[in-house]
Design a protein around this motif. Sequence first.
Motif, PDB file in Angstrom:
ATOM      1  N   GLY A 362       0.688  -1.257  -0.120  1.00 37.57           N
ATOM      2  CA  GLY A 362       0.085   0.092   0.041  1.00 37.57           C
ATOM      3  C   GLY A 362       0.880   1.151   0.035  1.00 37.57           C
ATOM      4  N   ASN A 363       2.090   1.121   0.427  1.00 40.49           N
ATOM      5  CA  ASN A 363       3.083   2.200   0.513  1.00 40.49           C
ATOM      6  C   ASN A 363       3.917   2.322  -0.509  1.00 40.49           C
ATOM      7  OD1 ASN A 363       1.649   3.507   2.538  1.00 40.49           O
ATOM      8  ND2 ASN A 363       2.608   2.391   4.161  1.00 40.49           N
ATOM      9  N   ASP A 364       3.974   1.333  -1.525  1.00 44.54           N
ATOM     10  CA  ASP A 364       5.264   1.114  -2.538  1.00 44.54           C
ATOM     11  C   ASP A 364       4.477   2.144  -3.608  1.00 44.54           C
ATOM     12  OD1 ASP A 364       6.639   0.573  -4.289  1.00 44.54           O
ATOM     13  OD2 ASP A 364       6.895  -1.417  -4.033  1.00 44.54           O
ATOM     14  N   PRO A 365       5.276   3.196  -3.984  1.00 48.55           N
ATOM     15  CA  PRO A 365       4.571   3.861  -5.247  1.00 48.55           C
ATOM     16  C   PRO A 365       4.824   3.217  -6.448  1.00 48.55           C
ATOM     17  CG  PRO A 365       6.799   4.562  -4.482  1.00 48.55           C
ATOM     18  CD  PRO A 365       6.513   3.529  -3.495  1.00 48.55           C
ATOM     19  N   GLU A 366       5.622   2.098  -6.649  1.00 48.20           N
ATOM     20  CA  GLU A 366       5.492   1.533  -8.196  1.00 48.20           C
ATOM     21  C   GLU A 366       4.431   0.229  -8.087  1.00 48.20           C
ATOM     22  OE1 GLU A 366       9.322  -0.553  -8.171  1.00 48.20           O
ATOM     23  OE2 GLU A 366      10.527   1.405  -8.192  1.00 48.20           O
ATOM     24  N   VAL A 367       3.502   0.219  -7.020  1.00 43.29           N
ATOM     25  CA  VAL A 367       2.424  -0.604  -7.279  1.00 43.29           C
ATOM     26  C   VAL A 367       1.107   0.135  -7.311  1.00 43.29           C
ATOM     27  CG1 VAL A 367       1.081  -2.281  -5.951  1.00 43.29           C
ATOM     28  CG2 VAL A 367       3.608  -2.521  -5.532  1.00 43.29           C
ATOM     29  N   ASP A 368       0.336  -0.095  -8.631  1.00 45.33           N
ATOM     30  CA  ASP A 368      -0.799   0.453  -8.666  1.00 45.33           C
ATOM     31  C   ASP A 368      -1.756  -0.510  -9.369  1.00 45.33           C
ATOM     32  OD1 ASP A 368      -3.027   1.694  -9.697  1.00 45.33           O
ATOM     33  OD2 ASP A 368      -2.021   3.134 -10.859  1.00 45.33           O
ATOM     34  N   ARG A 371      -3.606  -0.077 -12.543  1.00 47.13           N
ATOM     35  CA  ARG A 371      -2.807  -0.201 -13.837  1.00 47.13           C
ATOM     36  C   ARG A 371      -1.849  -1.357 -14.177  1.00 47.13           C
ATOM     37  NH1 ARG A 371      -3.648   5.290 -12.590  1.00 47.13           N
ATOM     38  NH2 ARG A 371      -4.330   6.359 -14.199  1.00 47.13           N
ATOM     39  N   ASP A 372      -1.431  -2.082 -13.084  1.00 44.61           N
ATOM     40  CA  ASP A 372      -0.476  -3.166 -12.995  1.00 44.61           C
ATOM     41  C   ASP A 372      -0.889  -4.339 -14.203  1.00 44.61           C
ATOM     42  OD1 ASP A 372       1.285  -2.008 -11.388  1.00 44.61           O
ATOM     43  OD2 ASP A 372       0.895  -3.057  -9.620  1.00 44.61           O
ATOM     44  N   ARG A 373       0.010  -5.047 -14.672  1.00 43.14           N
ATOM     45  CA  ARG A 373      -0.364  -5.953 -15.696  1.00 43.14           C
ATOM     46  C   ARG A 373       0.330  -7.169 -15.331  1.00 43.14           C
ATOM     47  NH1 ARG A 373      -3.969  -3.328 -16.316  1.00 43.14           N
ATOM     48  NH2 ARG A 373      -4.802  -2.313 -18.178  1.00 43.14           N
ATOM     49  N   VAL A 374      -0.135  -8.513 -15.773  1.00 43.58           N
ATOM     50  CA  VAL A 374       0.705  -9.755 -15.345  1.00 43.58           C
ATOM     51  C   VAL A 374       0.413 -10.580 -16.835  1.00 43.58           C
ATOM     52  CG1 VAL A 374      -1.444 -10.633 -14.169  1.00 43.58           C
ATOM     53  CG2 VAL A 374       0.935 -11.597 -13.939  1.00 43.58           C
ATOM     54  N   LEU A 375       1.287 -11.144 -16.967  1.00 46.85           N
ATOM     55  CA  LEU A 375       1.362 -12.051 -18.334  1.00 46.85           C
ATOM     56  C   LEU A 375       0.772 -13.240 -18.166  1.00 46.85           C
ATOM     57  CD1 LEU A 375       4.878 -11.396 -20.353  1.00 46.85           C
ATOM     58  CD2 LEU A 375       2.620 -10.745 -20.860  1.00 46.85           C
ATOM     59  N   ALA A 412      -8.795  -5.691 -10.503  1.00 45.51           N
ATOM     60  CA  ALA A 412      -7.423  -5.309 -10.017  1.00 45.51           C
ATOM     61  C   ALA A 412      -6.353  -6.312 -10.280  1.00 45.51           C
ATOM     62  CB  ALA A 412      -7.432  -4.534  -8.559  1.00 45.51           C
ATOM     63  N   VAL A 413      -5.080  -5.951 -10.290  1.00 48.75           N
ATOM     64  CA  VAL A 413      -3.889  -6.703  -9.859  1.00 48.75           C
ATOM     65  C   VAL A 413      -3.508  -6.520  -8.446  1.00 48.75           C
ATOM     66  CG1 VAL A 413      -1.691  -7.760 -10.734  1.00 48.75           C
ATOM     67  CG2 VAL A 413      -3.695  -6.932 -12.089  1.00 48.75           C
ATOM     68  N   LEU A 414      -3.288  -7.612  -7.553  1.00 43.26           N
ATOM     69  CA  LEU A 414      -2.920  -7.087  -6.307  1.00 43.26           C
ATOM     70  C   LEU A 414      -1.560  -8.206  -5.951  1.00 43.26           C
ATOM     71  CD1 LEU A 414      -6.336  -7.267  -4.503  1.00 43.26           C
ATOM     72  CD2 LEU A 414      -5.279  -5.619  -5.283  1.00 43.26           C
ATOM     73  N   HIS A 415      -0.645  -7.680  -5.186  1.00 49.37           N
ATOM     74  CA  HIS A 415       0.700  -8.165  -4.866  1.00 49.37           C
ATOM     75  C   HIS A 415       0.342  -8.318  -3.157  1.00 49.37           C
ATOM     76  CE1 HIS A 415       2.569  -7.499  -8.508  1.00 49.37           C
ATOM     77  NE2 HIS A 415       1.748  -6.234  -8.712  1.00 49.37           N
ATOM     78  N   ASP A 416       0.714  -9.701  -2.807  1.00 52.12           N
ATOM     79  CA  ASP A 416       0.980  -9.846  -1.389  1.00 52.12           C
ATOM     80  C   ASP A 416       2.306  -9.694  -0.858  1.00 52.12           C
ATOM     81  OD1 ASP A 416       2.257 -12.381  -1.662  1.00 52.12           O
ATOM     82  OD2 ASP A 416       0.140 -13.535  -1.625  1.00 52.12           O
ATOM     83  N   VAL A 417       2.535  -9.827   0.344  1.00 51.94           N
ATOM     84  CA  VAL A 417       4.027  -9.843   1.116  1.00 51.94           C
ATOM     85  C   VAL A 417       4.782 -10.914   0.572  1.00 51.94           C
ATOM     86  CG1 VAL A 417       3.092  -8.132   3.045  1.00 51.94           C
ATOM     87  CG2 VAL A 417       3.016 -10.789   3.012  1.00 51.94           C
ATOM     88  N   ASP A 418       4.200 -12.102   0.127  1.00 52.72           N
ATOM     89  CA  ASP A 418       5.075 -13.046  -0.266  1.00 52.72           C
ATOM     90  C   ASP A 418       5.489 -13.202  -1.658  1.00 52.72           C
ATOM     91  OD1 ASP A 418       4.852 -14.259   2.149  1.00 52.72           O
ATOM     92  OD2 ASP A 418       2.864 -15.118   1.884  1.00 52.72           O
ATOM     93  N   GLY A 419       5.181 -12.118  -2.358  1.00 56.06           N
ATOM     94  CA  GLY A 419       5.661 -11.850  -3.537  1.00 56.06           C
ATOM     95  C   GLY A 419       4.727 -12.534  -4.845  1.00 56.06           C
TER      96      GLY A 419
END
Length: 480
Positions: A362-368, A371-375, A412-419
């Motif tokens: 939530g505090n990482d400016p590179e995470v959106d 707009r994030d995409r995954v292949l 949305a594309v979401l990332h967790d703390v485990d990557g």
Amino acid sequence: MSGFPAGIERGFAAARQIADAVLLEGYVLYPYRASAAKNRLRWQFGVLVPPEYTAQGGEHSHQRTECVLEARGEDRLAVELRFLRVQRRTVERATAAGGFEPVERLELADRVLVEWDEGVEERIELLVPVEELTGAGVQRAFRLPGVGETELLREQGTAVGRLVRRREQVDGLVRLTVEELPGPYRAQRLTAVVENVSAWVPPRRASREDALPRSLVSAHLLLGLEHGRFVSATDPPEWARPAVERCRSRHTWPVLAGPEGERGVLLSSPIILEDHPKVAPESLGTLYDATEIDEILALRTAALTDEEKREARGTDERAAAVIDLADSMPPEVLERLHGAIRGLRDLTGATADAEQPWWDPGNDPEVDPARDRVLVGGHAVGAGSRVLLRPGRRRTDAQDLFLAGRTGVVEAVLHDVDGSVHLAVTVEDDPGADLWRAQGRFRYFQPDEVTPLGEAVPLGEAVPPGGAVPPAADDRAEES
């Protein structure tokens, strides 16, 4: 008194608190009355029924534990099989003629007695040199004969009734074998099998209630080495990982027991636990009902009416002890159950940001997420993408399996703390999709559980139903 060596007995004594919790888990549930609906179906864990009943009842007659150990010198293995034996209790009232007659309910001054199945703790102990377990291993058969007894009930010196108790014969078998494992570490694989071998032949349409008095209930093992150590089944060292992965336990879960860091005792439990499980130090007694926290149970139990408490006291000595515990708990002790701080860390000062203990997306400016995409299969998938849902069997939410073959829109594309990456999805044709979207409530899938479809859909716009699905995706949906 146990006949185990002092070192093993010390290890078992440290592990028995959690083993007792396993033994009595769900024994009697709040409101601790035999008449309560939730106490009509009991004995849910570790039930080993007679072998002839397995075809009718669908339960098991054995449990199998496989684990890796490192024996030392002329080591000895201690085995303590622990289980409950069902003791069926009926109630009789004294008659004017001096005899007794069965009744469903007998009211006394301090309690109300009804029919009930009590649990009598049984232990089978073995102490065997590890070297004798190689090859054919060791077998230990045991028989617990049927027993009947009565308890006369008196009030003001006059017999008012009696309790009639009956335990059926139970026959069992413990089989132990050890296999040397290849490699330089001199490790062995232990196999411990517990079987119910009772010769009881159930009548046609026998019920579970008929089988329980001839069963081993909440069966579990305490295993101890006099000098050696056990290897963790959940977090083994790298050298032991291949051997541990080849272990196949059935209807039981082996974990290291006793104090953190010690490896001389293993608990093989019918309930999944972590290594070195322990009871919270704030807990003052056994409440048996693990679906609630101690504070809630204590408060609710104390709030029972006097009549409800009388029935609970008559249900069982263990239930009566819960009532007495709740009634006698002082406010300062109850307050301890409200919460506990296990540890504190200083997050103030100049180094607090540099020592942030985990990544905060939530505090990482590179995470959106918008707009994030995954292949996925060579296609970039992100918010607005249409996908075919293909939930895998590993999912913990079984409801999502019903969505296999349905189409949805990625929100949305979401990332967790485990990557790991997760796709938040709304299901097409779902009349509540707009509501879920407004509330931020979605279905979540991993990238390998979706197949990309067609063009992206602008967020917030309705998706026309019945969109075309490529033939290849249709085929994959049918295969799944």
